[in-house]
Design a protein around this motif. Structure first.
Motif, mmCIF file in Angstrom:
data_model
loop_
_atom_site.group_PDB
_atom_site.id
_atom_site.type_symbol
_atom_site.label_atom_id
_atom_site.label_comp_id
_atom_site.label_asym_id
_atom_site.label_seq_id
_atom_site.Cartn_x
_atom_site.Cartn_y
_atom_site.Cartn_z
ATOM 1 N N ILE A 1 0.839 -1.198 0.000
ATOM 2 C CA ILE A 1 0.000 0.000 0.000
ATOM 3 C C ILE A 1 0.876 1.250 0.000
ATOM 4 O O ILE A 1 1.819 1.363 0.788
ATOM 5 C CB ILE A 1 -0.954 -0.003 1.208
ATOM 6 C CG1 ILE A 1 -1.896 -1.217 1.119
ATOM 7 C CG2 ILE A 1 -1.773 1.283 1.258
ATOM 8 C CD1 ILE A 1 -2.813 -1.383 2.300
ATOM 9 N N VAL B 1 0.654 5.782 -0.601
ATOM 10 C CA VAL B 1 -0.164 6.990 -0.694
ATOM 11 C C VAL B 1 0.563 7.949 -1.624
ATOM 12 O O VAL B 1 1.725 8.272 -1.401
ATOM 13 C CB VAL B 1 -0.361 7.643 0.691
ATOM 14 C CG1 VAL B 1 -1.167 8.923 0.558
ATOM 15 C CG2 VAL B 1 -1.039 6.677 1.648
ATOM 16 N N VAL C 1 -4.972 6.538 -2.002
ATOM 17 C CA VAL C 1 -4.361 5.353 -1.408
ATOM 18 C C VAL C 1 -4.437 4.265 -2.465
ATOM 19 O O VAL C 1 -5.504 3.986 -3.019
ATOM 20 C CB VAL C 1 -5.090 4.912 -0.130
ATOM 21 C CG1 VAL C 1 -4.594 3.540 0.321
ATOM 22 C CG2 VAL C 1 -4.859 5.930 0.976
ATOM 23 N N TRP D 1 -7.561 0.023 5.938
ATOM 24 C CA TRP D 1 -6.239 0.636 6.051
ATOM 25 C C TRP D 1 -6.361 2.157 6.128
ATOM 26 O O TRP D 1 -5.680 2.813 6.921
ATOM 27 C CB TRP D 1 -5.378 0.236 4.853
ATOM 28 C CG TRP D 1 -3.930 0.617 4.994
ATOM 29 C CD1 TRP D 1 -2.907 -0.145 5.477
ATOM 30 C CD2 TRP D 1 -3.347 1.891 4.654
ATOM 31 N NE1 TRP D 1 -1.733 0.569 5.461
ATOM 32 C CE2 TRP D 1 -1.970 1.819 4.961
ATOM 33 C CE3 TRP D 1 -3.857 3.069 4.121
ATOM 34 C CZ2 TRP D 1 -1.101 2.876 4.750
ATOM 35 C CZ3 TRP D 1 -2.997 4.138 3.916
ATOM 36 C CH2 TRP D 1 -1.632 4.045 4.222
ATOM 37 N N ILE D 2 -7.243 2.725 5.306
ATOM 38 C CA ILE D 2 -7.446 4.182 5.309
ATOM 39 C C ILE D 2 -7.955 4.647 6.661
ATOM 40 O O ILE D 2 -7.458 5.618 7.243
ATOM 41 C CB ILE D 2 -8.434 4.577 4.184
ATOM 42 C CG1 ILE D 2 -7.782 4.388 2.819
ATOM 43 C CG2 ILE D 2 -8.903 6.027 4.348
ATOM 44 C CD1 ILE D 2 -8.738 4.514 1.651
ATOM 45 N N TYR E 1 -6.520 8.623 7.589
ATOM 46 C CA TYR E 1 -6.808 9.413 6.400
ATOM 47 C C TYR E 1 -8.311 9.607 6.248
ATOM 48 O O TYR E 1 -9.105 8.832 6.774
ATOM 49 C CB TYR E 1 -6.255 8.735 5.144
ATOM 50 C CG TYR E 1 -4.748 8.715 5.096
ATOM 51 C CD1 TYR E 1 -4.034 9.807 4.622
ATOM 52 C CD2 TYR E 1 -4.024 7.608 5.533
ATOM 53 C CE1 TYR E 1 -2.644 9.798 4.588
ATOM 54 C CE2 TYR E 1 -2.641 7.590 5.508
ATOM 55 C CZ TYR E 1 -1.952 8.688 5.029
ATOM 56 O OH TYR E 1 -0.594 8.678 5.003
ATOM 57 N N THR F 1 -2.607 13.932 2.069
ATOM 58 C CA THR F 1 -1.667 13.108 2.811
ATOM 59 C C THR F 1 -1.359 13.776 4.137
ATOM 60 O O THR F 1 -1.479 14.983 4.286
ATOM 61 C CB THR F 1 -0.349 12.927 2.032
ATOM 62 O OG1 THR F 1 0.280 14.200 1.891
ATOM 63 C CG2 THR F 1 -0.596 12.344 0.650
#
Length: 462
Positions: free
Chosen positions: A148, A150, A239, A260-261, A266, A300
């Motif tokens: 992953i 960003v 992402v 995950w976000i 985020y 970000t």
């Protein structure tokens, strides 16, 4: 993700679950419930699915069936047709089909045998521990199957064919696009990508009605030609999860990236959700797809942290590092964030900056506007703290509600000592000694604490 943010996710979903439980006999639309949770409807369903483990429609349908079952256990004379009508089923036969699918018997049979079959199927209440356990399993799968990153993507020009449903026919769309692009000499052969954009989400929209576009990258502008039309992925932060997966693992991959976000602090951004295919799975030794799944985010953490630092030298005294104009700029960024997230529910006032001691902006709902009330988010430049208050359009309104709270036994928040000397009826400290070095965390604190105050006051006033 910070524990307080994790708890806020669960707290907001708990609030929605309580609302659903109390209003099963009313219309429970996605828009209404997402407003209750103070998320945009575009993202609410994702957070609900991750935390509850069921999509919103499944959950509401199940709770309505459970409610009907609990009624039948104690009132066998209650007409099934009446219950079907009350709880939103098209007919008693429609209810019967759903009921049998869930309980294994018809509502009529359940009337006589329900207590022998079971008393009531419930769902385990949400908890931090349960959520963490579920998320831990998803994280393990993600660690094994994804890389992953960003990053900011530049605009990607595309030619696409949109379809509704019929995912199995997407290969035909790609074939048409390739032939058309080759004949018109517009394929971006130097950096070719095949991309699927999802205009609807299957967790909200029925699969048969989901709009999606098969797309290929192009090297120059085009005009629509039949079913082929120009599209573009907008420039922005995303992402990106790189997965090597089987065809049946795509839903799990999308879910893991959403987790995950959330876990990494985020914010989802409204925009195109899309897949970039990096191989022909038919040529893979195990028939696996190598794919980038892309989800738009607000910004970000790095860019957010730097947004107001102004590249000044570090110092322990925040007030020396951020001048008045920096602080006003940050207040504007807070207001912009609230507008982007909650514009459908609140009306926002302008930033007040008449004095250098403090700045603020107001927000109110249609219901509170009728009562001539508003919430105000305030930054005290001298004391370096954020607070929120309930205020009124004029002194007589403030006095009316100040007396109402003063004469009640509800004392969750600080009540103004006297309305004669205060624009605030009731207030609460949001953030003391804010850390301007971590803007993302600070914004999350302001949002969480503001809506803790707002939700409690609204529950009383609305």
């Amino acid at each position: 993700m910070h524990s307080e943010i994790r708890q806020e996710y669960i707290k907001r979903i708990h609030y929605v679950l309580d609302f659903i439980e109390k209003n099963l006999d009313t219309e429970l639309s996605l828009e209404k419930l997402s407003q209750k949770a103070h998320y945009s409807s575009y993202h609410f369903h994702r957070i609900f699915l991750i935390i509850v483990g069921e999509n919103l429609n499944e959950y509401i349908n199940r709770k309505r069936i459970e409610r009907i079952a609990s009624i039948l256990l104690v009132d066998v004379k209650r007409p099934i047709k009446e219950l079907a009508y009350i709880y939103g089923f098209n007919s008693d036969s429609s209810l019967s089909r759903s009921f049998k699918k869930y309980y294994g018997v018809s509502p009529t049979t359940f009337k006589s045998e329900g207590k022998k079959i079971l008393s009531k199927i419930g769902i385990e209440s949400l908890s931090i521990e349960k959520y963490i356990c579920s998320i831990t399993n998803i994280k393990k799968w993600t660690d094994m199957n994804a890389q992953i990153t960003v990053k900011q993507l530049q605009e990607i020009k595309l030619a696409g064919i949109m379809r509704i449903g019929a995912f199995e026919k997407i290969g035909e769309s790609y074939q048409k696009l390739m032939e058309w692009g080759y004949n018109h000499h517009v394929l971006d052969t130097s950096n070719f990508k095949a991309i699927t954009i999802y205009h609807d989400n299957p967790n909200i929209t029925q699969i048969s009605k989901v709009r999606h576009s098969a797309c290929v990258t192009i090297n120059k502008a085009i005009k629509a030609e039949g079913e082929i039309r120009p599209l573009a992925i907008q420039k922005g932060n995303y992402v990106i999860g790189n997965f090597t997966i089987d065809a049946n693992e795509f839903p799990k991959a999308w879910k893991s990236l959403s987790v995950w976000i959330m876990e990494n602090g985020y914010e989802f951004r409204d925009g195109d959700y899309f897949e970039i295919y990096l191989n022909d799975h038919e040529t893979h030794p195990k028939k696996k797809f190598i794919v980038d799944i892309c989800i738009p985010i607000e910004q970000t953490k790095t860019s957010n942290t730097k947004s107001l630092a102004n590249n000044k030298s570090k110092t322990t005294n925040v007030s020396e590092k951020l001048d008045y104009h920096d602080l006003i700029a940050y207040m504007k960024s807070i207001r912009t964030f609230f507008i982007n997230e909650y514009d459908s529910e609140f009306t926002f006032g302008a930033i007040y900056q008449g004095k250098k001691d403090f700045s603020y902006f107001s927000l109110t709902t249609e219901e509170l506007k009728k009562q001539k009330l508003k919430f105000v988010i305030i930054f005290n430049h001298k004391k370096m703290c954020f607070s929120i208050c309930l205020s009124g359009q004029n002194k007589s309104i403030r006095k009316k509600y100040w007396e109402m709270f003063k004469n009640s036994n509800w004392n969750h928040y600080h009540l103004a000592a006297s309305i004669d000397e205060s624009l605030s009826i009731m207030d609460s400290l949001i953030v003391e000694n804010p850390d301007f070095e971590d803007m993302q965390k600070l914004l999350a604190q302001i949002e969480i604490e503001s809506f803790k105050f707002i939700n409690e006051i609204r529950a009383i006033l609305e």
